[in-house]
Design a protein around this motif. Structure first.
Motif, mmCIF file in Angstrom:
data_model
loop_
_atom_site.group_PDB
_atom_site.id
_atom_site.type_symbol
_atom_site.label_atom_id
_atom_site.label_comp_id
_atom_site.label_asym_id
_atom_site.label_seq_id
_atom_site.Cartn_x
_atom_site.Cartn_y
_atom_site.Cartn_z
ATOM 1 N N LYS A 1 -32.900 -24.692 -7.934
ATOM 2 C CA LYS A 1 -33.439 -23.564 -7.274
ATOM 3 C C LYS A 1 -34.290 -22.820 -7.688
ATOM 4 N N LEU A 2 -34.563 -22.935 -9.206
ATOM 5 C CA LEU A 2 -35.644 -21.959 -9.700
ATOM 6 C C LEU A 2 -36.875 -22.686 -9.210
ATOM 7 N N LYS A 3 -37.203 -23.846 -9.309
ATOM 8 C CA LYS A 3 -38.294 -24.397 -8.991
ATOM 9 C C LYS A 3 -38.542 -24.014 -7.516
ATOM 10 N N VAL A 4 -37.534 -24.238 -6.596
ATOM 11 C CA VAL A 4 -38.167 -23.767 -4.969
ATOM 12 C C VAL A 4 -38.130 -22.192 -5.061
ATOM 13 N N VAL A 5 -37.671 -21.172 -5.933
ATOM 14 C CA VAL A 5 -37.909 -19.943 -5.825
ATOM 15 C C VAL A 5 -39.531 -19.891 -6.271
ATOM 16 N N CYS A 6 -39.795 -20.420 -7.390
ATOM 17 C CA CYS A 6 -41.068 -20.115 -8.084
ATOM 18 C C CYS A 6 -42.158 -20.694 -6.977
ATOM 19 N N ARG A 7 -41.932 -21.837 -6.336
ATOM 20 C CA ARG A 7 -42.836 -22.255 -5.252
ATOM 21 C C ARG A 7 -43.060 -21.157 -4.231
ATOM 22 N N LYS A 8 -42.119 -20.915 -3.769
ATOM 23 C CA LYS A 8 -41.872 -19.850 -2.759
ATOM 24 C C LYS A 8 -42.756 -18.474 -3.071
ATOM 25 N N LEU A 9 -42.318 -18.130 -4.200
ATOM 26 C CA LEU A 9 -43.237 -16.927 -4.852
ATOM 27 C C LEU A 9 -44.540 -17.160 -4.986
ATOM 28 N N TYR A 10 -44.943 -18.381 -5.503
ATOM 29 C CA TYR A 10 -46.244 -18.945 -5.270
ATOM 30 C C TYR A 10 -47.047 -18.740 -4.179
ATOM 31 N N ASP A 11 -46.245 -19.601 -3.033
ATOM 32 C CA ASP A 11 -46.926 -19.526 -1.792
ATOM 33 C C ASP A 11 -47.183 -18.222 -1.016
ATOM 34 N N TYR A 12 -46.197 -17.202 -1.458
ATOM 35 C CA TYR A 12 -46.011 -15.808 -1.036
ATOM 36 C C TYR A 12 -47.515 -15.094 -1.575
ATOM 37 N N VAL A 13 -47.553 -15.350 -2.882
ATOM 38 C CA VAL A 13 -48.959 -14.636 -3.185
ATOM 39 C C VAL A 13 -50.008 -15.203 -2.978
ATOM 40 N N ARG A 14 -49.958 -16.712 -3.006
ATOM 41 C CA ARG A 14 -51.123 -17.255 -2.551
ATOM 42 C C ARG A 14 -51.835 -16.903 -1.233
ATOM 43 N N TYR A 15 -50.706 -16.883 -0.318
ATOM 44 C CA TYR A 15 -51.198 -16.980 1.278
ATOM 45 C C TYR A 15 -50.802 -15.721 2.128
ATOM 46 N N ASP A 16 -49.434 -15.430 1.810
ATOM 47 C CA ASP A 16 -49.129 -14.179 2.684
ATOM 48 C C ASP A 16 -49.522 -12.850 2.123
ATOM 49 N N LEU A 17 -49.437 -12.587 0.679
ATOM 50 C CA LEU A 17 -49.935 -11.425 0.083
ATOM 51 C C LEU A 17 -51.269 -11.275 0.309
ATOM 52 N N LYS A 18 -52.261 -12.408 0.257
ATOM 53 C CA LYS A 18 -53.586 -12.110 0.457
ATOM 54 C C LYS A 18 -53.964 -11.798 1.850
ATOM 55 N N GLU A 19 -53.067 -12.304 2.546
ATOM 56 C CA GLU A 19 -53.285 -11.565 4.281
ATOM 57 C C GLU A 19 -52.886 -10.365 4.488
ATOM 58 N N ILE A 20 -51.860 -9.916 3.629
ATOM 59 C CA ILE A 20 -51.540 -8.401 3.879
ATOM 60 C C ILE A 20 -52.575 -7.536 3.343
ATOM 61 N N ALA A 21 -52.916 -7.894 2.069
ATOM 62 C CA ALA A 21 -53.971 -6.893 1.289
ATOM 63 C C ALA A 21 -55.378 -7.047 2.126
ATOM 64 N N PHE A 22 -55.701 -8.293 2.310
ATOM 65 C CA PHE A 22 -56.986 -8.492 2.817
ATOM 66 C C PHE A 22 -57.030 -9.218 4.298
ATOM 67 N N PRO A 23 -56.508 -8.398 5.338
ATOM 68 C CA PRO A 23 -56.573 -9.437 6.553
ATOM 69 C C PRO A 23 -57.561 -10.241 7.018
ATOM 70 N N SER A 24 -57.424 -10.910 7.383
ATOM 71 C CA SER A 24 -58.683 -11.897 8.171
ATOM 72 C C SER A 24 -58.779 -11.420 9.401
ATOM 73 N N SER A 25 -60.204 -11.572 10.127
ATOM 74 C CA SER A 25 -60.088 -11.106 11.366
ATOM 75 C C SER A 25 -59.856 -12.322 12.261
ATOM 76 N N LEU A 26 -59.887 -12.041 13.577
ATOM 77 C CA LEU A 26 -59.524 -13.164 14.440
ATOM 78 C C LEU A 26 -60.609 -14.074 14.533
ATOM 79 N N PRO A 27 -60.128 -15.196 14.814
ATOM 80 C CA PRO A 27 -61.318 -16.277 14.810
ATOM 81 C C PRO A 27 -62.026 -16.228 15.870
ATOM 82 N N ASP A 28 -63.465 -16.724 16.050
ATOM 83 C CA ASP A 28 -64.408 -16.333 17.208
ATOM 84 C C ASP A 28 -63.878 -17.336 18.397
ATOM 85 N N PRO A 29 -64.240 -16.785 19.475
ATOM 86 C CA PRO A 29 -63.835 -17.640 20.594
ATOM 87 C C PRO A 29 -64.611 -18.946 20.682
ATOM 88 N N PRO A 30 -64.323 -20.128 21.073
ATOM 89 C CA PRO A 30 -64.833 -21.366 21.331
ATOM 90 C C PRO A 30 -66.314 -21.359 21.717
#
Length: 166
Positions: free
Chosen positions: A2-31
């Motif tokens: 369980k500790l390994k799963v919690v650490c991985r989830k926390l790592y993913d949150y900081v790496r992907y989700d927190l970055k999007e919350i703090a610095f949101p990326s703009s919408l992608p350009d139309p094709p």
């Protein structure tokens, strides 16, 4: 485990989700949008050079085309005080800036009436514009109210006809 799963989830949150919350990326350009290549240093130089040239030219136009034309005319003719230019200048009223410049040279006694005239002119223009706006706004409200009355009266007539027929 369980500790390994919690650490991985926390790592993913900081790496992907927190970055999007703090610095949101703009919408992608139309094709259909084609990305332009980045400008080189040489291109930047030409862009800045042309922009500064256009900016400087805009300042020259702000001074006044009539003054520029007078300067060009004097340079071409070679005579500084032509009699035609003197007669043209007397029939023309001085601009506000010229009035202020002359009054500022004369001191506060001559500047006060010029400033009063300037403020009174601007105040009257503002008052007239505001009066025209209010008048137009009231006319627009009247038109909307008349349309609403017409719609209500036609709706009432339609209801009366339907009641009489039933």
């Amino acid at each position: 485990m369980k500790l390994k799963v919690v650490c991985r989830k926390l790592y993913d949150y900081v790496r992907y989700d927190l970055k999007e919350i703090a610095f949101p990326s703009s919408l992608p350009d139309p094709p259909n949008v084609k990305k332009r290549p980045k400008a080189t240093l040489k291109d930047w130089y030409y862009i800045v050079k042309e922009a500064s040239r256009l900016y400087a030219a805009s300042w020259a136009r702000d001074i006044g085309e009539d003054r520029k034309q007078k300067d060009d005319g004097n340079a071409k003719s070679g005579v500084s005080d032509a009699p035609e230019e003197k007669s043209k200048g007397h029939g023309k009223e001085p601009s506000t800036w010229e009035d202020l410049a002359v009054a500022a040279r004369g001191g506060m006694e001559t500047l006060r009436p010029v400033l009063q005239r300037l403020y009174m002119t601007r105040a009257s223009v503002y008052r007239d514009a505001l009066k025209n706006f209010v008048q137009g706004y009231q006319e627009g409200i009247q038109q909307v109210m008349e349309k609403n009355k017409d719609l209500e009266s036609s709706h009432d007539e339609h209801e009366d006809k339907s009641r009489k027929s039933s």
